[in-house]
Design an enzyme around this catalytic site. Structure first.
Site, PDB file in Angstrom:
ATOM      1  N   SER A  92      22.802  14.717  -0.555  1.00 30.63           N
ATOM      2  CA  SER A  92      22.210  13.489  -1.090  1.00 30.63           C
ATOM      3  C   SER A  92      21.111  13.784  -2.092  1.00 30.63           C
ATOM      4  CB  SER A  92      21.574  12.678   0.037  1.00 30.63           C
ATOM      5  OG  SER A  92      22.470  12.472   1.063  1.00 30.63           O
ATOM      6  N   ASN A 148      20.182   7.842  -5.515  1.00 28.51           N
ATOM      7  CA  ASN A 148      19.206   7.968  -4.429  1.00 28.51           C
ATOM      8  C   ASN A 148      17.760   7.996  -4.925  1.00 28.51           C
ATOM      9  OD1 ASN A 148      21.025   7.797  -2.389  1.00 28.51           O
ATOM     10  ND2 ASN A 148      21.321  10.000  -2.207  1.00 28.51           N
TER      11      ASN A 148
HETATM   12  N1  3HC Z   1      34.342   1.699   6.211  1.00 31.77           N
HETATM   13  C1  3HC Z   1      35.379   1.129   5.557  1.00 31.77           C
HETATM   14  N2  3HC Z   1      35.374  -0.176   5.170  1.00 31.77           N
HETATM   15  C2  3HC Z   1      34.287  -0.899   5.438  1.00 31.77           C
HETATM   16  C3  3HC Z   1      33.170  -0.364   6.108  1.00 31.77           C
HETATM   17  C4  3HC Z   1      33.232   0.989   6.502  1.00 31.77           C
HETATM   18  N3  3HC Z   1      32.209   1.586   7.122  1.00 31.77           N
HETATM   19  N4  3HC Z   1      32.238  -1.336   6.212  1.00 31.77           N
HETATM   20  C5  3HC Z   1      32.752  -2.427   5.641  1.00 31.77           C
HETATM   21  N5  3HC Z   1      33.986  -2.160   5.170  1.00 31.77           N
HETATM   22  C6  3HC Z   1      34.892  -3.106   4.500  1.00 31.77           C
HETATM   23  C7  3HC Z   1      35.240  -4.212   5.438  1.00 31.77           C
HETATM   24  O1  3HC Z   1      36.336  -3.862   6.254  1.00 31.77           O
HETATM   25  C8  3HC Z   1      35.575  -5.331   4.474  1.00 31.77           C
HETATM   26  O2  3HC Z   1      36.884  -5.180   3.973  1.00 31.77           O
HETATM   27  P1  3HC Z   1      37.790  -6.480   3.619  1.00 31.77           P
HETATM   28  O3  3HC Z   1      37.167  -7.073   2.399  1.00 31.77           O
HETATM   29  O4  3HC Z   1      39.108  -5.868   3.384  1.00 31.77           O
HETATM   30  O5  3HC Z   1      37.750  -7.348   4.817  1.00 31.77           O
HETATM   31  C9  3HC Z   1      34.620  -5.097   3.311  1.00 31.77           C
HETATM   32  O6  3HC Z   1      34.214  -3.720   3.427  1.00 31.77           O
HETATM   33  C10 3HC Z   1      33.418  -5.996   3.399  1.00 31.77           C
HETATM   34  O7  3HC Z   1      32.826  -5.822   4.683  1.00 31.77           O
HETATM   35  P2  3HC Z   1      32.102  -6.941   5.517  1.00 31.77           P
HETATM   36  O8  3HC Z   1      32.654  -8.269   5.135  1.00 31.77           O
HETATM   37  O9  3HC Z   1      32.121  -6.541   6.958  1.00 31.77           O
HETATM   38  O10 3HC Z   1      30.577  -6.829   5.135  1.00 31.77           O
HETATM   39  P3  3HC Z   1      29.921  -6.808   3.686  1.00 31.77           P
HETATM   40  O11 3HC Z   1      30.521  -7.837   2.802  1.00 31.77           O
HETATM   41  O12 3HC Z   1      28.460  -6.813   3.908  1.00 31.77           O
HETATM   42  O13 3HC Z   1      30.325  -5.390   3.096  1.00 31.77           O
HETATM   43  C11 3HC Z   1      29.506  -3.229   2.675  1.00 31.77           C
HETATM   44  C12 3HC Z   1      29.953  -4.203   3.736  1.00 31.77           C
HETATM   45  C13 3HC Z   1      30.670  -2.829   1.823  1.00 31.77           C
HETATM   46  C14 3HC Z   1      28.954  -2.008   3.417  1.00 31.77           C
HETATM   47  C15 3HC Z   1      28.407  -3.919   1.793  1.00 31.77           C
HETATM   48  O14 3HC Z   1      27.433  -4.431   2.605  1.00 31.77           O
HETATM   49  C16 3HC Z   1      27.790  -2.986   0.800  1.00 31.77           C
HETATM   50  O15 3HC Z   1      28.354  -2.691  -0.238  1.00 31.77           O
HETATM   51  N6  3HC Z   1      26.576  -2.536   1.112  1.00 31.77           N
HETATM   52  C17 3HC Z   1      25.842  -1.592   0.260  1.00 31.77           C
HETATM   53  C18 3HC Z   1      26.354  -0.223   0.507  1.00 31.77           C
HETATM   54  C19 3HC Z   1      25.598   0.794  -0.291  1.00 31.77           C
HETATM   55  O16 3HC Z   1      24.689   0.538  -1.041  1.00 31.77           O
HETATM   56  N7  3HC Z   1      25.982   2.060  -0.089  1.00 31.77           N
HETATM   57  C20 3HC Z   1      25.344   3.188  -0.747  1.00 31.77           C
HETATM   58  C21 3HC Z   1      24.423   3.811   0.229  1.00 31.77           C
HETATM   59  S1  3HC Z   1      23.596   5.199  -0.489  1.00 31.77           S
HETATM   60  C22 3HC Z   1      24.596   6.483  -0.181  1.00 31.77           C
HETATM   61  O17 3HC Z   1      25.615   6.386   0.469  1.00 31.77           O
HETATM   62  C23 3HC Z   1      24.190   7.810  -0.735  1.00 31.77           C
HETATM   63  C24 3HC Z   1      23.827   8.768   0.335  1.00 31.77           C
HETATM   64  O18 3HC Z   1      23.572  10.007  -0.271  1.00 31.77           O
HETATM   65  C25 3HC Z   1      22.625   8.354   1.140  1.00 31.77           C
END
Ligand code: 3HC
Length: 280
Positions: free
Chosen positions: A117, A188
């Site tokens: 990260s 990040n």
């Molecule tokens: N794995 C696979 N699919 C997932 C999932 C997971 N862990 N979590 C959610 N999904 C899917 C759901 O199944 C759903 O699919 P569908 O549209 O086919 O039904 C879709 O994503 C939307 O999920 P939800 O309706 O349950 O909930 P949200 O609309 O809130 O979406 C989210 C969930 C996609 C996680 C959204 O909240 C999001 O994009 N959040 C921000 C994520 C983000 O910023 N990530 C970056 C983090 S930083 C990083 O990773 C870097 C590292 O180095 C730290």
């Protein structure tokens, strides 16, 4: 590239392994912890089944993807991989040791990559005997949903290595961005200080956790609020990234908030431990 190795079966490792297996590649997922490896394997199967139940993956592809996935405790099983992506804990010494192990067993042409990260790609590469065939391939959580992959070159990364990584990332449907090595890369460096600030706002009693998250969802159009996102990423990972930014830049604006430390010390790491800023 036909066979991809993934080191680490945690949230990111298993997500990366699933992605490549789902896209038709053979995957070797390696971890030293048998329980974690099994948890990772089960998580992948559950996630594939969920996709099939929603009609997003043909039913037969659940078994086919699982058949392409080999789970192992042995580093030697990575020997035949074309690309090995390390996705272990965010600790320099541990990552170096793991990468040296993979370097020793893998063929000359294997590209080694890290999903770190924020740690230095150049320093990790220098621990191996193939710094030219080494780079950062940084996925985002949840891997199956997030479109971006940061491609980070170290000081010695060759053009061929970069191009091979770019091709494979595009082949599995992700959008790569080229990033020169810098602490926290791009996402990040922006995202984690924002989360740290949200923790500070909570600690000062400026607003409740629900209000902070609602504010950023509705006021900045973020899909989830910063504290819910911290729980998704893992508070330990957020802290590790802040520590790297603080140390590397020696700038107090990156000081990890004491509440973030306290959460980690109390094992309130987020979704993975069942409790973070919220309960799961
Ligand atoms: N794995 C696979 N699919 C997932 C999932 C997971 N862990 N979590 C959610 N999904 C899917 C759901 O199944 C759903 O699919 P569908 O549209 O086919 O039904 C879709 O994503 C939307 O999920 P939800 O309706 O349950 O909930 P949200 O609309 O809130 O979406 C989210 C969930 C996609 C996680 C959204 O909240 C999001 O994009 N959040 C921000 C994520 C983000 O910023 N990530 C970056 C983090 S930083 C990083 O990773 C870097 C590292 O180095 C730290």
């Amino acid at each position: 590239m036909k066979t991809i190795g993934v080191i680490g079966a945690g949230t990111m490792g298993s997500g990366i392994a699933q992605l490549f297996a789902q896209q038709g590649m053979n995957v070797v997922m390696q971890d030293i912890n048998e329980a974690l490896l099994e948890r990772g394997r089960q998580g992948i199967e559950k996630s594939l089944q969920k996709l099939a139940s929603k009609g997003k993956l043909p039913e037969e592809e659940v078994k086919a993807s699982m058949d392409r996935l080999t789970c192992t405790l042995k580093t030697e099983d990575l020997a035949a991989c074309d690309l090995v992506i390390e996705a272990a804990i965010e600790q320099m010494d541990i990552k170096k040791k793991i990468l040296q192990g993979a370097d020793a067993v893998c063929g000359e042409n294997t590209i080694l990559a890290t999903n770190t990260s924020s740690l230095s790609i150049t320093e990790l590469a220098a621990a191996t005997k193939r710094p030219d065939r080494f780079m950062g391939i940084h996925f985002f959580n949840p891997v199956g949903v997030m479109k971006l992959v940061e491609l980070i070159e170290g000081i010695a990364t060759s053009k061929e290595t970069y191009e091979a990584a770019e091709a494979i990332v595009k082949a599995v449907g992700k959008t790569p961005v080229a990033v020169q090595e810098a602490p926290g890369f791009v996402v990040n460096r922006i995202l984690i200080p924002m989360i740290n600030e949200a923790v500070g706002i909570l600690a000062e009693g400026v607003a409740s956790k629900e209000a902070i998250d609602e504010a950023m969802k509705l006021g900045a159009n973020h899909p989830i609020g910063p504290l819910a996102l911290a729980d998704l990423i893992g508070n330990d990972v957020c802290l590790a990234i802040m520590e790297v930014l603080y140390e590397e830049f020696a700038d107090s604006k990156y000081r990890p908030h004491p509440l973030l430390r306290k959460m980690v010390r109390g094992n309130r790491l987020g979704r993975k431990t069942g409790e973070g800023f919220y309960q799961y």
